[in-house]
Motif scaffolding. Structure first.
Motif, mmCIF file in Angstrom:
data_model
loop_
_atom_site.group_PDB
_atom_site.id
_atom_site.type_symbol
_atom_site.label_atom_id
_atom_site.label_comp_id
_atom_site.label_asym_id
_atom_site.label_seq_id
_atom_site.Cartn_x
_atom_site.Cartn_y
_atom_site.Cartn_z
ATOM 1 N N LYS A 1 0.842 -1.194 0.000
ATOM 2 C CA LYS A 1 0.000 0.000 0.000
ATOM 3 C C LYS A 1 0.879 1.246 0.000
ATOM 4 O O LYS A 1 2.016 1.224 0.465
ATOM 5 C CB LYS A 1 -0.916 0.046 1.232
ATOM 6 C CG LYS A 1 -1.763 -1.168 1.414
ATOM 7 C CD LYS A 1 -2.787 -1.291 0.326
ATOM 8 C CE LYS A 1 -3.682 -2.494 0.598
ATOM 9 N NZ LYS A 1 -4.632 -2.715 -0.458
ATOM 10 N N ARG A 2 0.341 2.339 -0.503
ATOM 11 C CA ARG A 2 1.027 3.632 -0.468
ATOM 12 C C ARG A 2 0.337 4.539 0.527
ATOM 13 O O ARG A 2 -0.886 4.592 0.581
ATOM 14 C CB ARG A 2 0.983 4.302 -1.844
ATOM 15 C CG ARG A 2 1.877 3.685 -2.835
ATOM 16 C CD ARG A 2 1.853 4.486 -4.111
ATOM 17 N NE ARG A 2 2.845 3.939 -5.011
ATOM 18 C CZ ARG A 2 2.892 4.203 -6.285
ATOM 19 N NH1 ARG A 2 1.996 5.013 -6.822
ATOM 20 N NH2 ARG A 2 3.823 3.678 -7.030
ATOM 21 N N ALA A 3 1.142 5.273 1.284
ATOM 22 C CA ALA A 3 0.615 6.266 2.219
ATOM 23 C C ALA A 3 1.106 7.626 1.759
ATOM 24 O O ALA A 3 2.305 7.826 1.563
ATOM 25 C CB ALA A 3 1.106 5.976 3.630
ATOM 26 N N PHE A 4 0.182 8.548 1.571
ATOM 27 C CA PHE A 4 0.502 9.894 1.101
ATOM 28 C C PHE A 4 0.210 10.851 2.242
ATOM 29 O O PHE A 4 -0.944 11.058 2.600
ATOM 30 C CB PHE A 4 -0.334 10.208 -0.129
ATOM 31 C CG PHE A 4 0.059 11.456 -0.835
ATOM 32 C CD1 PHE A 4 1.328 11.603 -1.368
ATOM 33 C CD2 PHE A 4 -0.838 12.486 -0.976
ATOM 34 C CE1 PHE A 4 1.694 12.751 -2.033
ATOM 35 C CE2 PHE A 4 -0.486 13.646 -1.640
ATOM 36 C CZ PHE A 4 0.781 13.774 -2.170
ATOM 37 N N ILE A 5 1.252 11.410 2.840
ATOM 38 C CA ILE A 5 1.106 12.257 4.012
ATOM 39 C C ILE A 5 1.443 13.694 3.630
ATOM 40 O O ILE A 5 2.555 13.971 3.175
ATOM 41 C CB ILE A 5 2.024 11.789 5.166
ATOM 42 C CG1 ILE A 5 1.713 10.336 5.542
ATOM 43 C CG2 ILE A 5 1.841 12.674 6.399
ATOM 44 C CD1 ILE A 5 2.667 9.362 4.970
ATOM 45 N N ALA A 6 0.505 14.598 3.825
ATOM 46 C CA ALA A 6 0.716 16.009 3.501
ATOM 47 C C ALA A 6 1.177 16.767 4.735
ATOM 48 O O ALA A 6 0.769 16.470 5.850
ATOM 49 C CB ALA A 6 -0.576 16.623 2.972
ATOM 50 N N GLY A 7 2.049 17.739 4.524
ATOM 51 C CA GLY A 7 2.468 18.614 5.603
ATOM 52 C C GLY A 7 3.703 18.166 6.353
ATOM 53 O O GLY A 7 3.949 18.634 7.459
ATOM 54 N N VAL A 8 4.504 17.301 5.788
ATOM 55 C CA VAL A 8 5.739 16.867 6.437
ATOM 56 C C VAL A 8 6.858 17.798 6.003
ATOM 57 O O VAL A 8 7.231 17.830 4.837
ATOM 58 C CB VAL A 8 6.091 15.413 6.062
ATOM 59 C CG1 VAL A 8 7.404 14.995 6.684
ATOM 60 C CG2 VAL A 8 4.973 14.475 6.468
ATOM 61 N N ALA A 9 7.398 18.591 6.936
ATOM 62 C CA ALA A 9 8.471 19.521 6.601
ATOM 63 C C ALA A 9 9.725 19.288 7.433
ATOM 64 O O ALA A 9 10.771 19.843 7.144
ATOM 65 C CB ALA A 9 7.999 20.965 6.776
ATOM 66 N N ASP A 10 9.601 18.482 8.496
ATOM 67 C CA ASP A 10 10.754 18.149 9.330
ATOM 68 C C ASP A 10 10.416 16.886 10.118
ATOM 69 O O ASP A 10 9.396 16.265 9.875
ATOM 70 C CB ASP A 10 11.147 19.312 10.252
ATOM 71 C CG ASP A 10 10.052 19.723 11.210
ATOM 72 O OD1 ASP A 10 9.241 18.859 11.623
ATOM 73 O OD2 ASP A 10 9.986 20.903 11.558
ATOM 74 N N ASP A 11 11.271 16.530 11.051
ATOM 75 C CA ASP A 11 11.045 15.294 11.806
ATOM 76 C C ASP A 11 10.497 15.538 13.204
ATOM 77 O O ASP A 11 10.580 14.667 14.063
ATOM 78 C CB ASP A 11 12.327 14.469 11.869
ATOM 79 C CG ASP A 11 13.463 15.178 12.572
ATOM 80 O OD1 ASP A 11 13.378 16.404 12.790
ATOM 81 O OD2 ASP A 11 14.454 14.508 12.901
#
Length: 106
Positions: A20-30
């Motif tokens: 499966k693919r997970a598309f996560i929006a809003g990741v800019a750092d850890d």
């Protein structure tokens, strides 16, 4: 894809997301929720794709490429979370014709 710690406590999501693919929006750092969500989904076996804010895009990609996030990419099984693709999160194109083929319909 879940495992157990030395104390016998389960960790990770109790689901199998392999294939499966997970598309996560809003990741800019850890240091934010998006990163934690991406790690949990990766630990469950999902392929990770992220979208990051355009002003942070180059910084995020450079930091990722140079290993700045390597410690926080470590998954419970000891491997590193892989991010397959990083997309810009904003309208960075003036017209639909300006959108590159690999970005359309993502």
């Amino acid at each position: 894809m879940t495992g157990e710690s030395e104390e016998g406590t389960a960790y990770g999501l109790p689901i199998d997301l392999r294939g499966k693919r997970a598309f996560i929006a809003g990741v800019a750092d850890d240091n934010a929720y998006g990163w934690a969500i991406a790690k949990a989904l990766a630990a469950a076996g999902a392929e990770i794709l992220v979208r990051t804010w355009v002003p942070a895009l180059n910084i995020f990609e450079t930091s990722l490429r140079h290993g700045k996030f390597d410690n926080s990419r470590r998954l419970p099984n000891g491997s590193l979370m892989e991010i397959s693709k990083v997309y810009p999160l904003a309208a960075v194109y003036d017209t639909p014709e300006d959108v590159p083929e690999d970005v359309k319909n993502k």
